[in-house]
Design a protein around this motif. Structure first.
Motif, PDB file in Angstrom:
ATOM      1  N   THR A 123       0.853  -1.172  -0.091  1.00 22.35           N
ATOM      2  CA  THR A 123       0.136  -0.018   0.132  1.00 22.35           C
ATOM      3  C   THR A 123       0.764   1.311  -0.032  1.00 22.35           C
ATOM      4  OG1 THR A 123      -1.669  -1.187   1.244  1.00 22.35           O
ATOM      5  CG2 THR A 123      -2.082   1.142   1.059  1.00 22.35           C
ATOM      6  N   GLY A 177      -2.833   8.630   9.924  1.00 18.39           N
ATOM      7  CA  GLY A 177      -2.803   7.336  10.365  1.00 18.39           C
ATOM      8  C   GLY A 177      -1.330   6.587  10.255  1.00 18.39           C
ATOM      9  N   HIS A 178      -1.189   5.946  11.411  1.00 15.47           N
ATOM     10  CA  HIS A 178       0.310   5.311  11.621  1.00 15.47           C
ATOM     11  C   HIS A 178       0.318   3.896  11.679  1.00 15.47           C
ATOM     12  CE1 HIS A 178      -1.000   4.898  15.828  1.00 15.47           C
ATOM     13  NE2 HIS A 178       0.212   5.179  16.209  1.00 15.47           N
ATOM     14  N   SER A 179      -0.377   3.292  10.820  1.00 14.50           N
ATOM     15  CA  SER A 179      -0.066   1.878  10.904  1.00 14.50           C
ATOM     16  C   SER A 179       1.042   1.299  10.251  1.00 14.50           C
ATOM     17  CB  SER A 179      -1.439   1.071  10.047  1.00 14.50           C
ATOM     18  OG  SER A 179      -1.193   1.476   8.663  1.00 14.50           O
ATOM     19  N   VAL A 219       0.818   1.028   6.295  1.00 13.98           N
ATOM     20  CA  VAL A 219       0.744   2.540   5.529  1.00 13.98           C
ATOM     21  C   VAL A 219       1.602   3.643   6.009  1.00 13.98           C
ATOM     22  CG1 VAL A 219      -0.954   3.768   4.106  1.00 13.98           C
ATOM     23  CG2 VAL A 219      -1.618   2.081   4.932  1.00 13.98           C
ATOM     24  N   HIS A 241      -2.551  10.920  13.911  1.00  9.49           N
ATOM     25  CA  HIS A 241      -3.224   9.633  14.312  1.00  9.49           C
ATOM     26  C   HIS A 241      -4.134   9.840  15.268  1.00  9.49           C
ATOM     27  CE1 HIS A 241      -0.506  10.344  17.617  1.00  9.49           C
ATOM     28  NE2 HIS A 241       0.547  10.425  16.667  1.00  9.49           N
ATOM     29  N   ILE A 242      -4.698   8.830  16.149  1.00 11.72           N
ATOM     30  CA  ILE A 242      -5.966   9.277  16.810  1.00 11.72           C
ATOM     31  C   ILE A 242      -5.623  10.208  18.149  1.00 11.72           C
ATOM     32  CG2 ILE A 242      -5.118   6.804  18.353  1.00 11.72           C
ATOM     33  CD1 ILE A 242      -8.869   8.389  17.726  1.00 11.72           C
ATOM     34  N   SER A 244      -6.148  13.605  16.742  1.00 13.03           N
ATOM     35  CA  SER A 244      -7.675  14.020  16.895  1.00 13.03           C
ATOM     36  C   SER A 244      -8.001  14.309  18.342  1.00 13.03           C
ATOM     37  CB  SER A 244      -8.392  12.896  16.502  1.00 13.03           C
ATOM     38  OG  SER A 244      -8.344  12.814  14.926  1.00 13.03           O
ATOM     39  N   ALA A 279      -5.126   7.419   5.958  1.00 14.41           N
ATOM     40  CA  ALA A 279      -5.313   6.026   5.869  1.00 14.41           C
ATOM     41  C   ALA A 279      -5.756   5.502   7.343  1.00 14.41           C
ATOM     42  CB  ALA A 279      -4.087   5.025   5.645  1.00 14.41           C
ATOM     43  N   VAL A 280      -7.133   5.912   7.392  1.00 18.04           N
ATOM     44  CA  VAL A 280      -7.644   5.745   8.726  1.00 18.04           C
ATOM     45  C   VAL A 280      -8.676   4.463   8.807  1.00 18.04           C
ATOM     46  CG1 VAL A 280      -9.037   6.712  10.724  1.00 18.04           C
ATOM     47  CG2 VAL A 280      -7.138   8.045   9.465  1.00 18.04           C
ATOM     48  N   GLY A 281      -9.860   4.604   7.994  1.00 22.88           N
ATOM     49  CA  GLY A 281     -10.979   3.899   8.072  1.00 22.88           C
ATOM     50  C   GLY A 281     -11.858   4.342   8.653  1.00 22.88           C
ATOM     51  N   LYS A 282     -12.352   5.908   8.592  1.00 28.54           N
ATOM     52  CA  LYS A 282     -13.291   6.639   9.031  1.00 28.54           C
ATOM     53  C   LYS A 282     -14.130   7.421   8.012  1.00 28.54           C
ATOM     54  CE  LYS A 282     -12.884   6.541  14.106  1.00 28.54           C
ATOM     55  NZ  LYS A 282     -11.568   6.103  14.552  1.00 28.54           N
ATOM     56  N   VAL A 328      -6.374   6.647   1.087  1.00 29.22           N
ATOM     57  CA  VAL A 328      -6.393   5.297   1.159  1.00 29.22           C
ATOM     58  C   VAL A 328      -7.683   4.533   1.838  1.00 29.22           C
ATOM     59  CG1 VAL A 328      -4.884   3.329   2.083  1.00 29.22           C
ATOM     60  CG2 VAL A 328      -3.830   5.502   1.529  1.00 29.22           C
ATOM     61  N   ILE A 362     -11.027   2.926   3.225  1.00 25.56           N
ATOM     62  CA  ILE A 362     -12.109   1.936   2.558  1.00 25.56           C
ATOM     63  C   ILE A 362     -13.126   1.893   3.608  1.00 25.56           C
ATOM     64  CG2 ILE A 362     -12.599  -0.132   1.462  1.00 25.56           C
ATOM     65  CD1 ILE A 362      -9.952  -0.711   0.426  1.00 25.56           C
ATOM     66  N   THR A 373      -2.500  -1.957  -5.446  1.00 26.83           N
ATOM     67  CA  THR A 373      -1.987  -2.626  -4.438  1.00 26.83           C
ATOM     68  C   THR A 373      -1.406  -4.176  -4.952  1.00 26.83           C
ATOM     69  OG1 THR A 373      -3.983  -3.028  -3.518  1.00 26.83           O
ATOM     70  CG2 THR A 373      -2.773  -1.519  -2.550  1.00 26.83           C
TER      71      THR A 373
HETATM   72  P1  NAD Z   1      -5.145   0.649  11.096  1.00 26.65           P
HETATM   73  O1  NAD Z   1      -6.616   0.194  11.402  1.00 26.65           O
HETATM   74  O2  NAD Z   1      -4.107  -0.158  11.490  1.00 26.65           O
HETATM   75  O3  NAD Z   1      -4.546   2.064  11.876  1.00 26.65           O
HETATM   76  C1  NAD Z   1      -5.541   3.119  11.759  1.00 26.65           C
HETATM   77  C2  NAD Z   1      -4.915   4.362  11.922  1.00 26.65           C
HETATM   78  O4  NAD Z   1      -5.930   5.667  11.993  1.00 26.65           O
HETATM   79  C3  NAD Z   1      -4.196   4.625  13.488  1.00 26.65           C
HETATM   80  O5  NAD Z   1      -2.794   5.174  13.071  1.00 26.65           O
HETATM   81  C4  NAD Z   1      -5.031   5.356  14.168  1.00 26.65           C
HETATM   82  O6  NAD Z   1      -4.349   5.701  15.235  1.00 26.65           O
HETATM   83  C5  NAD Z   1      -5.643   6.155  13.264  1.00 26.65           C
HETATM   84  N1  NAD Z   1      -6.861   6.766  13.603  1.00 26.65           N
HETATM   85  C6  NAD Z   1      -7.896   6.240  14.121  1.00 26.65           C
HETATM   86  N2  NAD Z   1      -9.066   7.060  14.286  1.00 26.65           N
HETATM   87  C7  NAD Z   1      -8.642   8.166  13.967  1.00 26.65           C
HETATM   88  C8  NAD Z   1      -9.112   9.700  14.159  1.00 26.65           C
HETATM   89  N3  NAD Z   1     -10.213  10.059  14.562  1.00 26.65           N
HETATM   90  N4  NAD Z   1      -8.208  10.619  13.628  1.00 26.65           N
HETATM   91  C9  NAD Z   1      -7.015  10.544  13.357  1.00 26.65           C
HETATM   92  N5  NAD Z   1      -6.505   9.240  13.156  1.00 26.65           N
HETATM   93  C10 NAD Z   1      -7.160   8.191  13.620  1.00 26.65           C
HETATM   94  O7  NAD Z   1      -5.144   1.122   9.503  1.00 26.65           O
HETATM   95  P2  NAD Z   1      -4.853   0.503   8.289  1.00 26.65           P
HETATM   96  O8  NAD Z   1      -4.569  -0.980   8.288  1.00 26.65           O
HETATM   97  O9  NAD Z   1      -3.568   1.322   7.609  1.00 26.65           O
HETATM   98  O10 NAD Z   1      -5.879   0.860   7.496  1.00 26.65           O
HETATM   99  C11 NAD Z   1      -6.352   2.198   7.456  1.00 26.65           C
HETATM  100  C12 NAD Z   1      -7.528   2.382   6.071  1.00 26.65           C
HETATM  101  O11 NAD Z   1      -6.939   1.998   4.927  1.00 26.65           O
HETATM  102  C13 NAD Z   1      -8.743   1.528   6.234  1.00 26.65           C
HETATM  103  O12 NAD Z   1      -9.868   1.883   5.938  1.00 26.65           O
HETATM  104  C14 NAD Z   1      -8.286   0.130   5.321  1.00 26.65           C
HETATM  105  O13 NAD Z   1      -9.332  -0.548   4.545  1.00 26.65           O
HETATM  106  C15 NAD Z   1      -7.504   1.074   4.199  1.00 26.65           C
HETATM  107  N6  NAD Z   1      -6.594   0.211   3.443  1.00 26.65           N
HETATM  108  C16 NAD Z   1      -6.738   0.204   2.046  1.00 26.65           C
HETATM  109  C17 NAD Z   1      -5.891  -0.193   1.414  1.00 26.65           C
HETATM  110  C18 NAD Z   1      -5.883  -0.171  -0.059  1.00 26.65           C
HETATM  111  O14 NAD Z   1      -5.463  -1.001  -0.984  1.00 26.65           O
HETATM  112  N7  NAD Z   1      -6.670   0.832  -0.586  1.00 26.65           N
HETATM  113  C19 NAD Z   1      -4.851  -0.973   1.830  1.00 26.65           C
HETATM  114  C20 NAD Z   1      -4.667  -1.192   3.072  1.00 26.65           C
HETATM  115  C21 NAD Z   1      -5.480  -0.282   4.068  1.00 26.65           C
END
Ligand code: NAD
Length: 285
Positions: free
Chosen positions: A137, A161-163, A166, A185-186, A189, A207-210, A228, A230, A264
């Motif tokens: 990614t 996002g600090h996963s 990504v 990151h969280i 926020s 890249a958060v997922g929200k 990023v 989804i 990806t």
């Molecule tokens: P993760 O779930 O491991 O981590 C989420 C990150 O978001 C953490 O750093 C967390 O601190 C941060 N976060 C959570 N709530 C927050 C807020 N309110 N404000 C700011 N930051 C916040 O993340 P991941 O595995 O990297 O996935 C993130 C997103 O990217 C998901 O939606 C996932 O589906 C998507 N993703 C997409 C692809 C792609 O191919 N398009 C690939 C990987 C991940």
């Protein structure tokens, strides 16, 4: 109005390069994919990987283990694949059942077969600016940025996002390009600072997922926005950025779906080819 940064045309170009490289490898690359238990989403992803692999001339070897597979048995299985000289790359499908911890077992994949680029050895090489195999990614985001032709030197980049897959690897890759990188990151926020950082971003990667976390009006005029995230909302897939508001202000923006996603799987295949090339030239470590 922003230009759309679509992943598919870039993926098609890279696939052509991969096809050419396979011809000079002297063997058909083999990707082993392991899935544990039943999961409709993962099975759809496996089908798409298989189709992409076979379309490129890569052998896709699928292994399915039972839902109740113990961690030790899983590690034994990985080690069998490590020892099998015919296999060039190994990928573990997510999600895994609760008894198997991804972070633990992924370290048992031989680094030279770690085509997801998540083994500490491969992550460690990013720190030294010597990466051969990048997390897919993060590599996709770098390709999208590259396609804009923008010089990253001295740019204000904000990653939300600090996963491990990504945000963290991307921050290192962008530092290597001499961008000024802020990782939110969280905690950002919770401290009420997210908007302030996002407003300053010349390049924004989220890249958060929200869904809707990043408001359209926060986007700096002319910024490049890579979303990023989804998120499934009813029968629709959306990102983390409010697209309608953001596209009016950004210079480039990725659609969701259609931005990062289509790249990806191609990055996974490119990593596999890289793994074969490294093996062929006896990778310097
Ligand atoms: P993760 O779930 O491991 O981590 C989420 C990150 O978001 C953490 O750093 C967390 O601190 C941060 N976060 C959570 N709530 C927050 C807020 N309110 N404000 C700011 N930051 C916040 O993340 P991941 O595995 O990297 O996935 C993130 C997103 O990217 C998901 O939606 C996932 O589906 C998507 N993703 C997409 C692809 C792609 O191919 N398009 C690939 C990987 C991940």
């Amino acid at each position: 109005m922003a230009k759309l940064l679509e992943g598919k045309p870039i993926a098609e170009k890279i696939k052509e390069e991969i096809k050419q490289q396979i011809q000079s490898l002297g063997k058909k690359p083999v990707l082993a994919s392991i899935m544990v238990g039943e999961n409709a989403g993962a099975e759809a992803y496996v089908r798409s990987q298989k189709k992409t692999a076979e379309g490129l001339g890569i052998e896709y070897q699928f292994h399915k283990l039972g839902q109740d597979t113990k961690e030790d048995a899983f590690i034994d299985f990985i080690e069998k694949l490590n020892a099998d000289k015919s296999i060039d790359g190994i990928i573990i499908q997510m999600p895994l059942p609760a008894q198997i911890e991804y972070k633990k077992i992924s370290q048992f994949i031989a680094p030279e077969k770690d085509v997801e680029g998540l083994h500490p050895f491969n992550i460690g090489r990013i720190v030294f600016g010597k990466a051969n195999i990048l997390p897919c990614t993060a590599a996709s985001v770098m390709e999208l940025l590259n396609s804009t032709g923008l010089d990253l030197y001295g740019r204000e980049v904000v990653i939300v996002g600090h996963s491990e897959i990504v945000g963290k690897p991307l921050s290192l890759l962008l530092l290597d390009k001499f961008a000024t990188v802020t990782v939110c990151h969280i905690g950002t926020s919770k401290a009420g600072k997210l908007e302030e950082h996002v407003r300053g971003a010349e390049i924004l990667i989220v890249a958060v997922g929200k869904a809707g976390l990043i408001k359209g009006e926060w986007i700096k005029e002319g910024a490049v926005v890579i979303d990023v995230g989804i998120n499934r909302i009813g029968d629709k897939i959306v990102g983390d950025v409010e697209f309608e508001g953001a596209e009016k202000r950004a210079s480039y923006i990725t659609p969701v779906p259609g931005g990062v996603g289509p790249l990806t799987v191609t990055m996974l295949m490119r990593n596999l080819i890289e793994a074969v090339k490294l093996k062929n030239r006896g990778a310097e470590k």
